[in-house]
Design an enzyme around this catalytic site. Structure first.
Site, mmCIF file in Angstrom:
data_model
loop_
_atom_site.group_PDB
_atom_site.id
_atom_site.type_symbol
_atom_site.label_atom_id
_atom_site.label_comp_id
_atom_site.label_asym_id
_atom_site.label_seq_id
_atom_site.Cartn_x
_atom_site.Cartn_y
_atom_site.Cartn_z
ATOM 1 N N LYS A 188 0.852 -1.191 0.000
ATOM 2 C CA LYS A 188 0.000 0.000 0.000
ATOM 3 C C LYS A 188 0.888 1.240 0.000
ATOM 4 C CE LYS A 188 -3.398 2.548 2.874
ATOM 5 N NZ LYS A 188 -4.344 2.499 4.010
ATOM 6 N N ASP B 84 -2.737 10.092 3.819
ATOM 7 C CA ASP B 84 -4.146 9.702 3.918
ATOM 8 C C ASP B 84 -4.890 10.713 4.795
ATOM 9 O OD1 ASP B 84 -6.590 8.469 4.000
ATOM 10 O OD2 ASP B 84 -5.934 6.739 5.204
ATOM 11 N N LYS C 13 -10.304 12.632 8.178
ATOM 12 C CA LYS C 13 -9.846 12.220 9.505
ATOM 13 C C LYS C 13 -9.771 13.435 10.420
ATOM 14 C CE LYS C 13 -6.803 8.389 8.071
ATOM 15 N NZ LYS C 13 -7.492 7.298 8.757
ATOM 16 N N ASP D 273 1.290 6.141 5.755
ATOM 17 C CA ASP D 273 0.319 5.262 5.109
ATOM 18 C C ASP D 273 0.855 4.628 3.819
ATOM 19 O OD1 ASP D 273 -2.090 4.045 5.607
ATOM 20 O OD2 ASP D 273 -3.262 5.463 4.406
ATOM 21 N N ASP E 92 -12.295 6.946 3.455
ATOM 22 C CA ASP E 92 -11.104 6.680 4.262
ATOM 23 C C ASP E 92 -10.694 5.202 4.196
ATOM 24 O OD1 ASP E 92 -8.999 7.251 5.907
ATOM 25 O OD2 ASP E 92 -10.190 7.432 7.751
ATOM 26 N N GLU F 258 -9.560 3.706 1.739
ATOM 27 C CA GLU F 258 -8.984 3.850 0.393
ATOM 28 C C GLU F 258 -7.936 2.796 0.081
ATOM 29 O OE1 GLU F 258 -7.824 5.360 2.985
ATOM 30 O OE2 GLU F 258 -5.695 4.913 2.710
ATOM 31 N N ARG G 112 -7.771 -0.423 0.652
ATOM 32 C CA ARG G 112 -8.276 -1.655 0.046
ATOM 33 C C ARG G 112 -8.677 -1.425 -1.406
ATOM 34 N NH1 ARG G 112 -12.880 -2.086 4.577
ATOM 35 N NH2 ARG G 112 -11.163 -1.124 5.718
#
Ligand code: BES
Ligand code: ZN
Ligand code: ZN
Length: 466
Positions: free
Chosen positions: A233, A238, A245, A256, A315, A317, A319
């Site tokens: 990833k 993020d 967030k 992230d 959020d 994102e 996956r």
């Protein structure tokens, strides 16, 4: 990166470092000269693991450094405090210690990692390395330790570099630099080309940022060798997107891309060790931002696999971008497929920050990773791909939703989402990790961290090595 380590051959008369097994301390002490015994007693030193003591020589000068250890999985950390503790000078493990190659390797790795620093943004004098040097033998054990330490150091650096200097383009550049070092080929699909080449989820998640999303694709090794594919990833920052967030949760989100840092670190280990495998590394590199072009809650996305996904939460994102990368990875039927991702807060609630969650469709792979993780103190803990929870990802409008309606079991839900896209990969493991140390410990400073890649490297070496 590791300027505090030098080759033993280049150093004359280093100060000896004397490792003492905790449980052999009494026997060791009884053989020491009276002045040493007196000094050790006066300091109340008992060689407890991870502790050290400077003992004077016969002339009253600097004699040696004692370090207590226990020869178990955690032994490497017992040596990791040395670089910070030693005053300037050159030190080396006493000769007899080198006979035990496995233990020497742990000690060497400990002193490598114990000297890791992230100081590229420091301009003051303090940046100059005036630290003690530790001289290591030019042995296989040292080479192995160095290789592992460099992989870990790469992962830590990539995570620690802030998002302003580690966007999708810089992450691509890092993969290219690494690839260049080992003769790998690195290709990328950037921006609109992601749509043309059918990576719509990566395109859509990354579209909200002015820094174009991309898929980084590294190839190395003999095409006819066993295929290992690593997916990481690469969300360079993020914000959460429109499901923004809160600032306290956003603060750490430069990490992230930690999954991509793991796979590049692991790739470095594999390539430097010249393992007889065909390695592929896929990194969807994006930034999850808020803008007039960003995707919205309730949007329905296309994916490479053709499965449509309703966005229950922008959020979730990671996956989404991983889904396209995993579809591509699984399509060439690799012998082993590993993905690393800072995917869910739920995995951290379940297992804490120091224990990544492991999911797998292959018991042998899962057991191998768990066992190596425990043996090397690079732990992972398996959670189930619990079939019964699959319906929780159903959508009223699309083939799937990217979240479930329930706040429970979030790490499993995310893994089940990925499972749909890794379908067909016969031996797949997904590692949901923190990639960050919240506190300073010897060898494990606050900041970006490698988790699970020493365990994975050992497994790959054992399975596919010469
Ligand atoms: N990058 C985060 C997950 C994360 C947060 C990992 C904190 C480690 C520490 C991920 O993209 C995310 O935000 N996931 C959401 C998913 C939720 C919306 C279903 C989460 O975990 O809250
Ligand atoms: Zn997120
Ligand atoms: Zn994320």
């Amino acid at each position: 990166m590791y300027d505090h380590i030098i080759a033993l051959e280049t150093s004359s008369h280093p100060i000896p470092i004397i490792p003492i097994a905790e449980n052999e301390f009494a026997a060791w002490l009884s053989d020491q000269p009276a002045h040493s015994k007196a000094w050790i007693a006066a300091n109340g030193y008992d060689a407890k693991r991870g502790t050290h003591l400077v003992v004077p020589g016969e002339d009253g000068g600097f004699g040696a450094v004692l370090v207590g250890y226990r020869d178990d999985a955690k032994a490497l950390w017992d040596f990791a405090g040395l670089p910070a503790a030693l005053s300037s000078g050159t030190y080396a493990f006493e000769d007899r210690f080198a006979d035990n190659g496995a233990l020497y390797e742990k000690a060497a790795l400990g002193v490598y990692l114990g000297g890791y620093r992230f100081d590229r943004y420091r301009t003051e004098d303090g940046k100059k390395d005036k630290r003690a040097k530790i001289a290591l033998q030019g042995s296989d054990a040292t080479k192995r330790a160095e290789n592992i330490a460099r992989g870990i150091g790469l992962a830590r650096d990539l995570i620690n570099i802030p998002a302003n200097d580690m966007g999708p383009a810089e992450l691509e550049a890092a993969a290219k630099t690494l690839g260049g070092e080992f003769g790998a080929t690195v290709s990328t699909i950037v921006g609109d080309d992601l749509l043309k080449q059918n990576f719509p989820a990566i395109y859509t998640v990354g579209h909200g940022s002015d820094r174009a999303p991309r898929l980084v694709d590294l190839h190395w090794g003999d095409e006819s060798a066993p295929k290992i594919t690593l997916v990481g990833k690469g969300v360079c920052f993020d914000t959460g997107g429109y499901d923004l967030k809160p600032s306290s949760n956003m603060l750490l989100m430069k990490k992230d891309m930690g999954g991509s840092a793991q796979v590049l670190g692991l790739a470095r280990m594999i390539m430097a060790a010249n393992l007889p495998v065909r390695l592929r590394v896929l990194i969807p590199a994006v930034e999850n931002m808020v803008s007039g072009r960003a995707f919205r809650p309730s949007d329905i996305l296309q994916t490479r696999k053709g499965i449509t996904v309703e966005v229950g939460n922008t959020d979730a994102e990671g996956r989404l971008v991983l889904s396209d990368a995993l579809t591509e990875a699984a399509s060439e039927d690799p012998d082993m497929l590993l993905d690393f991702a800072t995917l869910t807060g739920a995995a951290r609630v379940a297992l804490g920050l120091g224990l990544p969650a492991l999911f797998s469709n292959d018991d042998d792979l899962a057991n191998g990773l768990m066992e190596n993780g425990l043996a090397l103190h690079d732990p992972l803990w398996r959670l189930p791909l619990w079939d019964e929870y699959r319906p929780m990802l159903e959508s009223k409008a699309a083939d799937m939703n990217n979240i479930s309606g329930s706040p429970f079991g979030g790490a499993i839900i995310a893994a089940l989402f990925l499972d749909r896209f890794a379908e067909g990969a016969k031996s797949w493991a997904h590692i949901d990790l923190m990639a960050w140390n919240p506190t300073d410990r010897p060898g494990r400073p606050t900041g970006g961290e490698a988790q699970g890649i020493r365990a994975a490297f050992k497994l790959i070496e054992d399975r596919f090595g010469k």
